[in-house]
Scaffold this active site. Structure first.
Site, PDB file in Angstrom:
ATOM      1  N   GLU A  46       0.858  -1.193   0.000  1.00 42.06           N
ATOM      2  CA  GLU A  46       0.000   0.000   0.000  1.00 42.06           C
ATOM      3  C   GLU A  46       0.893   1.242   0.000  1.00 42.06           C
ATOM      4  O   GLU A  46       1.936   1.265   0.668  1.00 42.06           O
ATOM      5  CB  GLU A  46      -0.849  -0.007   1.288  1.00 42.06           C
ATOM      6  CG  GLU A  46      -1.573   1.278   1.605  1.00 42.06           C
ATOM      7  CD  GLU A  46      -2.147   1.302   3.025  1.00 42.06           C
ATOM      8  OE1 GLU A  46      -1.503   0.758   3.946  1.00 42.06           O
ATOM      9  OE2 GLU A  46      -3.249   1.865   3.187  1.00 42.06           O
ATOM     10  N   ASN A 106      -6.918   5.925  -1.856  1.00 42.33           N
ATOM     11  CA  ASN A 106      -5.794   5.055  -1.510  1.00 42.33           C
ATOM     12  C   ASN A 106      -5.942   3.840  -2.427  1.00 42.33           C
ATOM     13  O   ASN A 106      -6.795   2.984  -2.187  1.00 42.33           O
ATOM     14  CB  ASN A 106      -5.913   4.660  -0.027  1.00 42.33           C
ATOM     15  CG  ASN A 106      -4.707   3.880   0.459  1.00 42.33           C
ATOM     16  OD1 ASN A 106      -3.994   3.274  -0.351  1.00 42.33           O
ATOM     17  ND2 ASN A 106      -4.488   3.875   1.769  1.00 42.33           N
ATOM     18  N   LYS A 123      -9.318   1.818  -1.877  1.00 41.40           N
ATOM     19  CA  LYS A 123      -9.530   1.343  -0.505  1.00 41.40           C
ATOM     20  C   LYS A 123     -10.878   1.804   0.048  1.00 41.40           C
ATOM     21  O   LYS A 123     -11.170   3.008   0.085  1.00 41.40           O
ATOM     22  CB  LYS A 123      -8.407   1.867   0.387  1.00 41.40           C
ATOM     23  CG  LYS A 123      -8.431   1.347   1.819  1.00 41.40           C
ATOM     24  CD  LYS A 123      -7.198   1.853   2.556  1.00 41.40           C
ATOM     25  CE  LYS A 123      -7.080   1.292   3.964  1.00 41.40           C
ATOM     26  NZ  LYS A 123      -5.808   1.758   4.617  1.00 41.40           N
ATOM     27  N   GLU A 142      -6.105   8.787   7.700  1.00 37.26           N
ATOM     28  CA  GLU A 142      -6.584   8.334   6.379  1.00 37.26           C
ATOM     29  C   GLU A 142      -7.968   8.906   6.059  1.00 37.26           C
ATOM     30  O   GLU A 142      -8.245   9.220   4.903  1.00 37.26           O
ATOM     31  CB  GLU A 142      -6.610   6.808   6.309  1.00 37.26           C
ATOM     32  CG  GLU A 142      -5.212   6.196   6.329  1.00 37.26           C
ATOM     33  CD  GLU A 142      -5.211   4.747   5.918  1.00 37.26           C
ATOM     34  OE1 GLU A 142      -4.814   3.911   6.732  1.00 37.26           O
ATOM     35  OE2 GLU A 142      -5.603   4.455   4.783  1.00 37.26           O
ATOM     36  N   CYS A 168      -4.829  -2.958   2.910  1.00 38.61           N
ATOM     37  CA  CYS A 168      -4.540  -2.793   4.324  1.00 38.61           C
ATOM     38  C   CYS A 168      -5.713  -3.083   5.268  1.00 38.61           C
ATOM     39  O   CYS A 168      -6.057  -4.236   5.468  1.00 38.61           O
ATOM     40  CB  CYS A 168      -3.972  -1.396   4.558  1.00 38.61           C
ATOM     41  SG  CYS A 168      -3.085  -1.336   6.109  1.00 38.61           S
ATOM     42  N   ASN A 193       0.376  -0.897   5.491  1.00 43.87           N
ATOM     43  CA  ASN A 193       1.288  -0.123   6.350  1.00 43.87           C
ATOM     44  C   ASN A 193       0.661  -0.193   7.732  1.00 43.87           C
ATOM     45  O   ASN A 193      -0.334   0.510   7.983  1.00 43.87           O
ATOM     46  CB  ASN A 193       1.348   1.347   5.926  1.00 43.87           C
ATOM     47  CG  ASN A 193       2.093   1.585   4.630  1.00 43.87           C
ATOM     48  OD1 ASN A 193       3.144   2.191   4.603  1.00 43.87           O
ATOM     49  ND2 ASN A 193       1.541   1.124   3.520  1.00 43.87           N
TER      50      ASN A 193
HETATM   51  N1  ING Z   1      -3.153   0.532   8.734  1.00 43.38           N
HETATM   52  C1  ING Z   1      -3.608  -0.241   9.818  1.00 43.38           C
HETATM   53  C2  ING Z   1      -4.231  -1.565   9.386  1.00 43.38           C
HETATM   54  O1  ING Z   1      -5.423  -1.697   9.251  1.00 43.38           O
HETATM   55  C3  ING Z   1      -4.906  -0.387  11.866  1.00 43.38           C
HETATM   56  C4  ING Z   1      -4.509   0.526  10.744  1.00 43.38           C
HETATM   57  C5  ING Z   1      -3.954  -1.129  12.556  1.00 43.38           C
HETATM   58  C6  ING Z   1      -6.220  -0.529  12.155  1.00 43.38           C
HETATM   59  C7  ING Z   1      -4.361  -1.980  13.576  1.00 43.38           C
HETATM   60  C8  ING Z   1      -6.645  -1.378  13.176  1.00 43.38           C
HETATM   61  C9  ING Z   1      -5.709  -2.108  13.896  1.00 43.38           C
HETATM   62  O2  ING Z   1      -3.444  -2.477   9.234  1.00 43.38           O
HETATM   63  C10 ING Z   1      -3.801   0.906   7.609  1.00 43.38           C
HETATM   64  N2  ING Z   1      -3.091   1.642   6.740  1.00 43.38           N
HETATM   65  O3  ING Z   1      -4.975   0.607   7.394  1.00 43.38           O
END
Ligand code: ING
Length: 301
Positions: A46, A106, A123, A142, A168, A193
């Site tokens: 991503e 995205n 996304k 985001e 993601c 990410n």
């Molecule tokens: N990053 C993270 C993901 O979904 C996140 C944000 C991390 C959400 C952990 C919930 C828990 O992997 C992105 N860019 O969506």
């Protein structure tokens, strides 16, 4: 046997000060290794051209837009598309898309072996928030910088099978895989990410994050009898750690390849798309087994 040799091109950290040209050079080095390994397809993360900029609070839209691509391919990525064409290798890569009519997405694209873009995904599930949140140890904006995707979860016939993409946070939602599963998807490619720590819960660290990363990708693969390749941007970007753990999961939900580092790293696996058939014809034969009359709440009915 419909084999697609898949390369997962995990990217190590990209600093705010790194140029797109320097990143593309690293991506080409991974593509060269993928070619040596006989890959038919290479999958990049991503937002693979820049640092994960949604961690930074910005008010000046020109500064925000400097992280976006107005066309694809473009000057910075042309060498990558040319190398893929020279190798006859398909590729999937994520980037911040600014459309001619001013929309911000995205985005993840898929090219065929001639380098032509044959698929685009935007996304849908945007995590985080849209205003500065002083409670968080770092921002995840985001919802501030992107609009939710407007293309749904399409699939494309390519590489001898049915291909799908997501990005993601999408991988955490069962609906993502199921909508593609209902279209017969055989290989889902995605990038991520993922911060190594939870900005709102201090005791959630990389081990838990890596556990959830495996859990959701294995579940999505098994419950829809599809291959899934999930590729990280990893490592410490301007002091902010991201998990690695790029992995390839087979239609039985088993991890068949996994990255070991938090740097530029290629994982490779020969994915036989016919391995999807048994699950789709038996335990997850949706036409025979699903009872949609009871599923209303999922779509808000
Ligand atoms: N990053 C993270 C993901 O979904 C996140 C944000 C991390 C959400 C952990 C919930 C828990 O992997 C992105 N860019 O969506």
């Amino acid at each position: 046997m419909r084999e697609v040799v898949v390369g997962g091109a995990q990217m190590g950290p990209i600093q705010k000060s790194d140029t797109r040209e320097a990143v593309v050079e690293r991506m080409i080095a991974l593509m060269d290794r993928a070619h040596e390994a006989g890959c038919d397809l290479v999958v990049y993360p991503e937002l693979t051209l820049t640092t994960f900029f949604p961690r930074w609070y910005m008010e000046d839209q020109r500064e925000v837009d400097s992280w976006f691509e107005r066309e694809m391919p473009n000057e910075a990525t042309a060498p990558l598309f040319k190398r893929a064409r020279d190798y006859g290798m398909a590729m999937s890569l994520g980037y911040a898309e600014l459309t001619p009519d001013g929309h911000h997405f995205n985005t993840q694209i898929l090219t065929d072996k001639t380098g032509a873009i044959v698929g685009k995904y935007r996304k849908v599930h945007l995590p985080g928030h849209d205003e500065f949140d002083p409670e968080r140890s770092f921002q995840h904006l985001e919802k501030r910088y992107f609009e939710p995707g407007d293309l749904g979860f399409p699939v494309w016939r390519a590489l001898g099978g049915i291909m799908g993409m997501c990005v993601c946070n999408d991988r955490r939602w069962p609906e993502t895989y199921r909508v593609m599963g209902l279209q017969g998807v055989e290989l889902v490619m995605l990038g991520y990410n993922t911060p190594s720590v939870n900005s709102q819960k201090g005791d959630e660290g990389p081990e838990k994050r890596l556990f959830h990363n495996r859990l959701v990708v294995q579940a999505g693969a098994y419950q829809n009898s599809t291959w899934v390749v999930a590729v990280a941007k990893a490592g410490v970007e301007d002091g902010h750690p991201l998990i690695g753990g790029s992995l390839i999961v087979n239609p039985d939900g088993e991890v068949v390849a996994e990255a070991k580092t938090e740097d530029d790293e290629l994982i490779v696996h020969p994915c036989d798309l016919d391995a999807c058939n048994f699950g789709k014809e038996t335990i997850f034969d949706f036409a025979r087994h699903r009872r949609i009359e009871h599923y209303g709440p999922i779509t808000g009915q």
